[in-house]
Motif scaffolding. Structure first.
Motif, PDB file in Angstrom:
ATOM      1  N   PRO A  30       0.830  -1.214   0.000  1.00 31.85           N
ATOM      2  CA  PRO A  30       0.000   0.000   0.000  1.00 31.85           C
ATOM      3  C   PRO A  30       0.861   1.260   0.000  1.00 31.85           C
ATOM      4  O   PRO A  30       2.028   1.240   0.414  1.00 31.85           O
ATOM      5  CB  PRO A  30      -0.810  -0.121   1.298  1.00 31.85           C
ATOM      6  N   ALA A  31       0.267   2.355  -0.446  1.00 29.56           N
ATOM      7  CA  ALA A  31       1.019   3.587  -0.668  1.00 29.56           C
ATOM      8  C   ALA A  31       1.702   4.107   0.587  1.00 29.56           C
ATOM      9  O   ALA A  31       2.764   4.730   0.506  1.00 29.56           O
ATOM     10  CB  ALA A  31       0.085   4.656  -1.236  1.00 29.56           C
ATOM     11  N   ASP A  32       1.127   3.881   1.758  1.00 34.72           N
ATOM     12  CA  ASP A  32       1.651   4.443   3.001  1.00 34.72           C
ATOM     13  C   ASP A  32       2.234   3.366   3.914  1.00 34.72           C
ATOM     14  O   ASP A  32       2.349   3.565   5.119  1.00 34.72           O
ATOM     15  CB  ASP A  32       0.529   5.186   3.736  1.00 34.72           C
ATOM     16  N   ALA A  33       2.624   2.239   3.356  1.00 34.43           N
ATOM     17  CA  ALA A  33       3.062   1.104   4.165  1.00 34.43           C
ATOM     18  C   ALA A  33       4.416   1.354   4.829  1.00 34.43           C
ATOM     19  O   ALA A  33       5.272   2.055   4.293  1.00 34.43           O
ATOM     20  CB  ALA A  33       3.134  -0.151   3.314  1.00 34.43           C
ATOM     21  N   VAL A  34       4.578   0.748   6.006  1.00 33.69           N
ATOM     22  CA  VAL A  34       5.874   0.669   6.679  1.00 33.69           C
ATOM     23  C   VAL A  34       6.356  -0.766   6.518  1.00 33.69           C
ATOM     24  O   VAL A  34       5.733  -1.699   7.021  1.00 33.69           O
ATOM     25  CB  VAL A  34       5.761   1.027   8.176  1.00 33.69           C
ATOM     26  N   VAL A  35       7.434  -0.965   5.789  1.00 36.82           N
ATOM     27  CA  VAL A  35       7.934  -2.306   5.466  1.00 36.82           C
ATOM     28  C   VAL A  35       9.241  -2.531   6.211  1.00 36.82           C
ATOM     29  O   VAL A  35      10.217  -1.802   6.009  1.00 36.82           O
ATOM     30  CB  VAL A  35       8.145  -2.475   3.955  1.00 36.82           C
ATOM     31  N   VAL A  36       9.246  -3.533   7.081  1.00 37.38           N
ATOM     32  CA  VAL A  36      10.410  -3.852   7.902  1.00 37.38           C
ATOM     33  C   VAL A  36      11.117  -5.064   7.304  1.00 37.38           C
ATOM     34  O   VAL A  36      10.509  -6.123   7.146  1.00 37.38           O
ATOM     35  CB  VAL A  36      10.008  -4.152   9.357  1.00 37.38           C
ATOM     36  N   VAL A  37      12.382  -4.910   6.966  1.00 34.78           N
ATOM     37  CA  VAL A  37      13.191  -6.004   6.434  1.00 34.78           C
ATOM     38  C   VAL A  37      14.066  -6.539   7.566  1.00 34.78           C
ATOM     39  O   VAL A  37      14.859  -5.796   8.149  1.00 34.78           O
ATOM     40  CB  VAL A  37      14.057  -5.542   5.254  1.00 34.78           C
ATOM     41  N   GLU A 123       2.748   2.632  16.374  1.00 35.03           N
ATOM     42  CA  GLU A 123       3.049   3.954  15.828  1.00 35.03           C
ATOM     43  C   GLU A 123       2.455   4.117  14.434  1.00 35.03           C
ATOM     44  O   GLU A 123       1.922   5.173  14.080  1.00 35.03           O
ATOM     45  CB  GLU A 123       4.571   4.162  15.776  1.00 35.03           C
ATOM     46  N   ALA A 124       2.555   3.060  13.633  1.00 36.60           N
ATOM     47  CA  ALA A 124       2.010   3.116  12.277  1.00 36.60           C
ATOM     48  C   ALA A 124       0.485   3.166  12.301  1.00 36.60           C
ATOM     49  O   ALA A 124      -0.138   3.963  11.579  1.00 36.60           O
ATOM     50  CB  ALA A 124       2.495   1.909  11.475  1.00 36.60           C
ATOM     51  N   ALA A 125      -0.132   2.316  13.137  1.00 36.56           N
ATOM     52  CA  ALA A 125      -1.594   2.237  13.179  1.00 36.56           C
ATOM     53  C   ALA A 125      -2.221   3.553  13.627  1.00 36.56           C
ATOM     54  O   ALA A 125      -3.320   3.897  13.177  1.00 36.56           O
ATOM     55  CB  ALA A 125      -2.023   1.100  14.106  1.00 36.56           C
ATOM     56  N   ARG A 126      -1.560   4.293  14.508  1.00 37.91           N
ATOM     57  CA  ARG A 126      -2.089   5.584  14.962  1.00 37.91           C
ATOM     58  C   ARG A 126      -2.261   6.556  13.806  1.00 37.91           C
ATOM     59  O   ARG A 126      -3.031   7.517  13.896  1.00 37.91           O
ATOM     60  CB  ARG A 126      -1.161   6.196  16.013  1.00 37.91           C
ATOM     61  N   ARG A 127      -1.540   6.319  12.740  1.00 38.63           N
ATOM     62  CA  ARG A 127      -1.613   7.199  11.568  1.00 38.63           C
ATOM     63  C   ARG A 127      -2.245   6.500  10.375  1.00 38.63           C
ATOM     64  O   ARG A 127      -2.068   6.910   9.226  1.00 38.63           O
ATOM     65  CB  ARG A 127      -0.204   7.704  11.223  1.00 38.63           C
ATOM     66  N   GLY A 128      -2.983   5.415  10.657  1.00 39.33           N
ATOM     67  CA  GLY A 128      -3.697   4.704   9.617  1.00 39.33           C
ATOM     68  C   GLY A 128      -2.800   3.950   8.648  1.00 39.33           C
ATOM     69  O   GLY A 128      -3.183   3.693   7.508  1.00 39.33           O
ATOM     70  N   ARG A 129      -1.616   3.573   9.106  1.00 35.08           N
ATOM     71  CA  ARG A 129      -0.650   2.897   8.247  1.00 35.08           C
ATOM     72  C   ARG A 129      -0.536   1.427   8.632  1.00 35.08           C
ATOM     73  O   ARG A 129      -0.785   1.042   9.769  1.00 35.08           O
ATOM     74  CB  ARG A 129       0.726   3.565   8.354  1.00 35.08           C
ATOM     75  N   GLU A 130      -0.148   0.617   7.669  1.00 37.02           N
ATOM     76  CA  GLU A 130       0.037  -0.813   7.907  1.00 37.02           C
ATOM     77  C   GLU A 130       1.518  -1.138   8.061  1.00 37.02           C
ATOM     78  O   GLU A 130       2.382  -0.527   7.425  1.00 37.02           O
ATOM     79  CB  GLU A 130      -0.509  -1.626   6.732  1.00 37.02           C
ATOM     80  N   LEU A 131       1.767  -2.148   8.906  1.00 33.00           N
ATOM     81  CA  LEU A 131       3.123  -2.678   9.055  1.00 33.00           C
ATOM     82  C   LEU A 131       3.217  -3.987   8.277  1.00 33.00           C
ATOM     83  O   LEU A 131       2.353  -4.855   8.382  1.00 33.00           O
ATOM     84  CB  LEU A 131       3.422  -2.943  10.534  1.00 33.00           C
ATOM     85  N   HIS A 132       4.263  -4.113   7.471  1.00 35.81           N
ATOM     86  CA  HIS A 132       4.529  -5.329   6.701  1.00 35.81           C
ATOM     87  C   HIS A 132       5.947  -5.794   7.003  1.00 35.81           C
ATOM     88  O   HIS A 132       6.855  -4.965   7.159  1.00 35.81           O
ATOM     89  CB  HIS A 132       4.369  -5.068   5.203  1.00 35.81           C
ATOM     90  N   LEU A 133       6.135  -7.103   7.067  1.00 35.23           N
ATOM     91  CA  LEU A 133       7.451  -7.674   7.361  1.00 35.23           C
ATOM     92  C   LEU A 133       7.992  -8.424   6.161  1.00 35.23           C
ATOM     93  O   LEU A 133       7.246  -9.110   5.451  1.00 35.23           O
ATOM     94  CB  LEU A 133       7.373  -8.635   8.549  1.00 35.23           C
ATOM     95  N   VAL A 134       9.289  -8.306   5.951  1.00 34.64           N
ATOM     96  CA  VAL A 134      10.033  -9.150   5.021  1.00 34.64           C
ATOM     97  C   VAL A 134      11.102  -9.843   5.857  1.00 34.64           C
ATOM     98  O   VAL A 134      11.950  -9.174   6.461  1.00 34.64           O
ATOM     99  CB  VAL A 134      10.687  -8.335   3.895  1.00 34.64           C
ATOM    100  N   LEU A 135      11.044 -11.161   5.924  1.00 37.50           N
ATOM    101  CA  LEU A 135      11.941 -11.914   6.798  1.00 37.50           C
ATOM    102  C   LEU A 135      12.878 -12.777   5.961  1.00 37.50           C
ATOM    103  O   LEU A 135      12.429 -13.634   5.191  1.00 37.50           O
ATOM    104  CB  LEU A 135      11.122 -12.787   7.754  1.00 37.50           C
ATOM    105  N   LEU A 136      14.185 -12.530   6.097  1.00 32.85           N
ATOM    106  CA  LEU A 136      15.193 -13.262   5.336  1.00 32.85           C
ATOM    107  C   LEU A 136      15.648 -14.481   6.128  1.00 32.85           C
ATOM    108  O   LEU A 136      16.236 -14.343   7.204  1.00 32.85           O
ATOM    109  CB  LEU A 136      16.395 -12.357   5.036  1.00 32.85           C
TER     110      LEU A 136
END
Length: 214
Positions: A30-37, A123-136
């Motif tokens: 999504p356009a406003d996603a927070v993606v954690v690698v 923190e992300a949800a308070r601003r209507g953002r989603e958290l996504h994970l990429v796990l290596l």
């Protein structure tokens, strides 16, 4: 998109691409996603983030950047352990301000700390953002080879701590993929599982795309 790209992967839930060879793909969020690698030190997080951020021109928060900035203003003789708490505080401040600014965000994190994921998700949800994970999931031997190749080595006890935490998390994901049940990381909207093979196929990332083949 180049002709060598076989698919756009827009993860929801758990998408396990470990062991899957094939053409390159684009990861779409999504356009406003927070993606954690996440992954072990040496697993290739920085390499993947450089490739993705360069292709999409997305802001990236990497604790190594803060570490180096702190080193630059501290006396050379002062051990990092002395000012590590300050560096960590600065990293959290940068991470929080980056989430609050809006827009797509890539985050470099070891992934073994559940409290960190939950804090970032709140923190992300308070601003209507989603958290996504990429796990290596590349294994300890490959990660240690990666450390040697880059010339930076995590302390043995730090590496062992991250390894234990990630092994527990990966085992929970494997059980989830095989038999269902609760998602091990309910705070995340998706988890993309990659190994050394599929990591190299993840050519770039895009934000705002709605369609995918998976």
């Amino acid at each position: 998109m180049g002709s060598s790209v076989d698919a756009v992967v827009a993860p929801r839930g758990v998408v396990d691409l470990r062991g899957e060879a094939g053409a390159e793909f684009v990861a779409a969020y999504p356009a406003d996603a927070v993606v954690v690698v996440s992954g072990l030190p040496g697993a290739g997080k920085s390499t993947l983030l450089r490739r993705w951020s360069g292709a999409a021109r997305v802001r990236t928060v990497d604790p190594r950047t803060v570490h180096e900035a702190c080193e630059a203003v501290m006396p050379a003789a002062l051990p990092y352990a002395v000012y590590r708490p300050w560096a960590r505080l600065e990293h959290f401040r940068l991470l929080r301000s980056s989430v609050r600014r809006g827009g797509p965000l890539l985050v470099h994190d070891c992934g073994s700390r559940a409290w960190m994921r939950r804090w970032l998700a709140r923190e992300a949800a308070r601003r209507g953002r989603e958290l996504h994970l990429v796990l290596l999931d590349v294994g300890a031997a490959t990660a240690l080879d990666g450390q040697r190749a880059r010339g930076r080595h995590a302390k043995a006890r730090v590496f062992a701590r991250h390894r234990r935490g990630l092994e527990r998390l990966l085992a929970a994901f494997t059980r989830h993929v095989r038999s269902g049940g609760p998602l091990p990381t309910p705070e995340a909207s998706s988890v993309l599982l990659l190994d050394a093979v599929s990591r190299s196929r993840a050519r770039s990332v895009e934000f705002g795309a709605e369609n995918a083949t998976r």
